[in-house]
Write a protein that holds these residues in place. Sequence first.
Motif, PDB file in Angstrom:
ATOM      1  N   GLU A  87      -6.402 -11.961  -9.656  1.00  0.00           N
ATOM      2  CA  GLU A  87      -5.424 -10.957  -9.166  1.00  0.00           C
ATOM      3  C   GLU A  87      -3.965 -11.853  -9.265  1.00  0.00           C
ATOM      4  O   GLU A  87      -3.743 -13.001  -9.054  1.00  0.00           O
ATOM      5  CB  GLU A  87      -5.824 -10.566  -7.791  1.00  0.00           C
ATOM      6  N   MET A  88      -3.035 -10.931  -9.408  1.00  0.00           N
ATOM      7  CA  MET A  88      -1.463 -11.448  -9.760  1.00  0.00           C
ATOM      8  C   MET A  88      -0.743 -10.747  -9.055  1.00  0.00           C
ATOM      9  O   MET A  88      -0.482  -9.361  -9.143  1.00  0.00           O
ATOM     10  CB  MET A  88      -1.266 -11.193 -11.483  1.00  0.00           C
ATOM     11  N   HIS A  89      -0.040 -11.168  -8.037  1.00  0.00           N
ATOM     12  CA  HIS A  89       1.385 -10.714  -7.223  1.00  0.00           C
ATOM     13  C   HIS A  89       2.424 -11.393  -7.250  1.00  0.00           C
ATOM     14  O   HIS A  89       2.386 -12.515  -7.405  1.00  0.00           O
ATOM     15  CB  HIS A  89       0.556 -10.442  -5.465  1.00  0.00           C
ATOM     16  N   HIS A  90       3.569 -10.417  -6.632  1.00  0.00           N
ATOM     17  CA  HIS A  90       4.605 -11.167  -6.283  1.00  0.00           C
ATOM     18  C   HIS A  90       4.717 -12.410  -5.472  1.00  0.00           C
ATOM     19  O   HIS A  90       3.754 -12.446  -4.667  1.00  0.00           O
ATOM     20  CB  HIS A  90       5.565 -10.068  -5.663  1.00  0.00           C
ATOM     21  N   ASP A  91       5.808 -13.247  -5.520  1.00  0.00           N
ATOM     22  CA  ASP A  91       5.566 -14.798  -4.749  1.00  0.00           C
ATOM     23  C   ASP A  91       5.752 -14.472  -3.324  1.00  0.00           C
ATOM     24  O   ASP A  91       6.027 -15.606  -2.504  1.00  0.00           O
ATOM     25  CB  ASP A  91       6.472 -15.442  -5.565  1.00  0.00           C
ATOM     26  N   ASN A  92       6.162 -13.197  -2.604  1.00  0.00           N
ATOM     27  CA  ASN A  92       6.500 -13.128  -1.216  1.00  0.00           C
ATOM     28  C   ASN A  92       5.158 -12.810  -0.716  1.00  0.00           C
ATOM     29  O   ASN A  92       5.289 -12.462   0.794  1.00  0.00           O
ATOM     30  CB  ASN A  92       7.553 -12.062  -0.840  1.00  0.00           C
ATOM     31  N   LYS A  93       3.899 -12.567  -1.225  1.00  0.00           N
ATOM     32  CA  LYS A  93       2.721 -11.974  -0.629  1.00  0.00           C
ATOM     33  C   LYS A  93       2.296 -13.250   0.281  1.00  0.00           C
ATOM     34  O   LYS A  93       2.047 -14.309  -0.039  1.00  0.00           O
ATOM     35  CB  LYS A  93       1.718 -11.880  -1.612  1.00  0.00           C
ATOM     36  N   LEU A  94       1.730 -12.724   1.476  1.00  0.00           N
ATOM     37  CA  LEU A  94       1.357 -13.527   2.485  1.00  0.00           C
ATOM     38  C   LEU A  94      -0.155 -13.984   2.423  1.00  0.00           C
ATOM     39  O   LEU A  94      -0.504 -14.909   2.658  1.00  0.00           O
ATOM     40  CB  LEU A  94       1.592 -12.989   3.727  1.00  0.00           C
ATOM     41  N   ASP A  95      -1.085 -13.026   1.956  1.00  0.00           N
ATOM     42  CA  ASP A  95      -2.437 -13.342   2.050  1.00  0.00           C
ATOM     43  C   ASP A  95      -3.010 -13.567   0.560  1.00  0.00           C
ATOM     44  O   ASP A  95      -2.575 -13.064  -0.235  1.00  0.00           O
ATOM     45  CB  ASP A  95      -3.073 -12.017   2.793  1.00  0.00           C
ATOM     46  N   ALA A  96      -4.021 -14.270   0.725  1.00  0.00           N
ATOM     47  CA  ALA A  96      -4.585 -14.709  -0.822  1.00  0.00           C
ATOM     48  C   ALA A  96      -6.185 -15.056  -0.319  1.00  0.00           C
ATOM     49  O   ALA A  96      -6.562 -15.835   0.494  1.00  0.00           O
ATOM     50  CB  ALA A  96      -4.030 -15.894  -1.273  1.00  0.00           C
ATOM     51  N   PRO A  97      -7.118 -14.336  -0.820  1.00  0.00           N
ATOM     52  CA  PRO A  97      -6.876 -13.722  -2.163  1.00  0.00           C
ATOM     53  C   PRO A  97      -6.474 -12.318  -1.440  1.00  0.00           C
ATOM     54  O   PRO A  97      -6.295 -11.798  -0.434  1.00  0.00           O
ATOM     55  CB  PRO A  97      -8.311 -13.508  -2.678  1.00  0.00           C
TER      56      PRO A  97
END
Length: 262
Positions: free
Chosen positions: A150-160
């Motif tokens: 999964e690939m997201h913007h770098d402001n995302k708080l949760d992972a995965p």
Amino acid sequence: MTKILVAGFKGRMGATATHMVLKNADFELVGVYDPIATEKDLAEITEFAGQHAPVFNQLEATLAAKPEIWIDFTIPKAAVANTQFALEHQISPVVGTTGFTADDIKNLQALAKQQKVGGLIAPNFSLSAVLMMQFSKQAAKYFPDVEIIEMHHDNKLDAPSGTAIKTAEMLAAVRGDKPQGNPDEKESIPGARGANYAGVRIHSVRLPGLIAHQQVQFGGIGEGLTIRQDTYDRESFMTGVALACRKVRATDQLYDGLEYLL
Ligand SMILES: NC(=O)C1=CN([C@@H]2O[C@H](COP(=O)(O)OP(=O)(O)OC[C@H]3O[C@@H](n4cnc5c(N)ncnc54)[C@H](O)[C@@H]3O)[C@@H](O)[C@H]2O)C=CC1
Ligand SMILES: O=C(O)C1=N[C@H](C(=O)O)C[C@H](O)C1
């Protein structure tokens, strides 16, 4: 007209949802909520000039708006309490915030049943993402060896991401709990093989420029299959959010996934 309040309206998704509510003639924006808000009226914000709605920065105060629907795009830490608050006050939650645990969802579903209030928690409101998850579930019957990127913007708080977790749950329902790779494999750098959900590895990429993307990669003997979904614009989530706002009041349970309302 359905009376809607948007929580987290100062954020990327909350602002998009606020525009969506304002654009639809059968919706009435009765208020917006965000603890960081300092305005009294939405129209004070340039991008909402001319659009009047009360602004709240305290949870309890939002009740003055008498919403029927609570749209929530906030942060994982706040969304469970917000959803509980909505259910306790007979407001139907339409929640996009991710980071809920399976126990959180179970407890909120029990509360919704007790309160006889319908609602939806969906980790992804885009149709292409729902299809990507369903196609992946189908493929896992024949290709149980699979990894998620999964690939997201770098402001995302949760992972995965919430979508990746839901995908892994759907894969597990078909392939069970099955380890993959060499049983003797060793990580020279911890984390190299990603997170592990019932044997499915999940790799989280965070980069500027991305919005939300996921690749579900299957491997078989001498062949491979990749199912990929891309979000290019947050507007893509709004069809699903609007659909949920129109349907949840007619149900008396809290659904976990947009597919239950499609
Ligand atoms: N289900 C879906 O289709 C989608 C879900 N998301 C999820 O939505 C959430 C929000 O994402 P973004 O808008 O990108 O984040 P963001 O960081 O841009 O916005 C979050 C907003 O919530 C506010 N907030 C913090 N605590 C709050 C509280 N107690 N009550 C109300 N508001 C509060 C913040 O001040 C901020 O304005 C994330 O969990 C993300 O994973 C994002 C895109 C699509
Ligand atoms: O934070 C985001 O942006 C997104 N979050 C959701 C998730 O965690 O799956 C949905 C989508 O991927 C965008």
